[in-house]
Design a protein around this motif. Structure first.
Motif, PDB file in Angstrom:
ATOM      1  N   GLN A  92      49.131  41.552  43.066  1.00 16.93           N
ATOM      2  CA  GLN A  92      49.915  40.420  43.817  1.00 16.93           C
ATOM      3  C   GLN A  92      48.985  39.307  44.007  1.00 16.93           C
ATOM      4  OE1 GLN A  92      49.688  43.348  45.168  1.00 16.93           O
ATOM      5  NE2 GLN A  92      49.410  43.038  47.501  1.00 16.93           N
ATOM      6  N   ILE A  93      47.569  39.410  44.214  1.00 17.80           N
ATOM      7  CA  ILE A  93      46.784  38.579  44.542  1.00 17.80           C
ATOM      8  C   ILE A  93      46.383  37.368  43.430  1.00 17.80           C
ATOM      9  CG2 ILE A  93      44.150  38.364  45.199  1.00 17.80           C
ATOM     10  CD1 ILE A  93      44.172  41.069  46.032  1.00 17.80           C
ATOM     11  N   VAL A  94      46.423  36.081  43.800  1.00  9.42           N
ATOM     12  CA  VAL A  94      46.512  35.040  43.127  1.00  9.42           C
ATOM     13  C   VAL A  94      44.960  34.491  43.147  1.00  9.42           C
ATOM     14  CG1 VAL A  94      47.190  32.715  42.775  1.00  9.42           C
ATOM     15  CG2 VAL A  94      48.852  34.243  43.487  1.00  9.42           C
ATOM     16  N   TRP A  95      44.405  34.775  41.796  1.00  9.05           N
ATOM     17  CA  TRP A  95      42.999  34.207  41.756  1.00  9.05           C
ATOM     18  C   TRP A  95      42.813  33.086  41.226  1.00  9.05           C
ATOM     19  CZ3 TRP A  95      40.264  37.558  44.250  1.00  9.05           C
ATOM     20  CH2 TRP A  95      40.689  39.118  44.338  1.00  9.05           C
ATOM     21  N   THR A  96      42.160  31.924  41.801  1.00  5.46           N
ATOM     22  CA  THR A  96      42.051  30.503  41.413  1.00  5.46           C
ATOM     23  C   THR A  96      40.416  29.964  41.137  1.00  5.46           C
ATOM     24  OG1 THR A  96      44.029  29.979  42.478  1.00  5.46           O
ATOM     25  CG2 THR A  96      42.846  28.097  42.188  1.00  5.46           C
ATOM     26  N   GLU A  97      40.163  29.493  40.283  1.00  4.64           N
ATOM     27  CA  GLU A  97      39.070  28.858  39.957  1.00  4.64           C
ATOM     28  C   GLU A  97      39.014  27.475  40.546  1.00  4.64           C
ATOM     29  OE1 GLU A  97      35.771  27.096  36.721  1.00  4.64           O
ATOM     30  OE2 GLU A  97      37.399  28.528  35.901  1.00  4.64           O
TER      31      GLU A  97
END
Length: 128
Positions: A92-97
């Motif tokens: 569920q973790i959102v990873w964003t550059e």
């Protein structure tokens, strides 16, 4: 009128340099737990981990029951963070550059914002 970022080349070099950080990240895991405890992250809180690197703080916060977004400048570290989250069963973790100096979120989007080490490498600590 938008002027070019004078630190763009530095950030490009940092992105390339930090791509090799993953093997060293094991030493940051105990500190991640201490940071999550110190920040008082509670279940249900919306948390941003700035400079997430391999995701140890984000994963630790998610295990505490928070909704977590991890942001990092380095795509290779985000790939490792995604793999670490998969292993930890935290999909569920959102990873964003993204760049710590130009967060892609509106103000007040998060209940808690943390950064274990990543923030110290932003070249302008007083960015607008």
């Amino acid at each position: 009128m938008n002027q070019p970022d004078p630190f763009a080349d530095l950030k490009k070099r940092q992105r390339e340099m930090w791509a090799s950080f993953a093997p060293t990240a094991v030493f940051t895991t105990p500190v991640a737990g201490q940071l999550v405890t110190f920040a008082g992250i509670a279940p249900g809180e919306n948390v941003l981990d700035v400079g997430t690197g391999t995701g140890v703080v984000a994963i630790t916060a998610a295990r505490a029951g928070a909704w977590v977004t991890g942001l990092d400048l380095t795509p290779a570290l985000l790939d490792q963070a995604r793999e670490n989250a998969r292993i930890a069963q935290m999909p569920q973790i959102v990873w964003t550059e993204g760049d710590a100096e130009n967060l892609p979120y509106p103000d007040a989007s998060f209940d808690v914002v943390v950064s274990q080490f990543g923030h110290i490498f932003a070249p302008r600590p007083r960015s607008p």
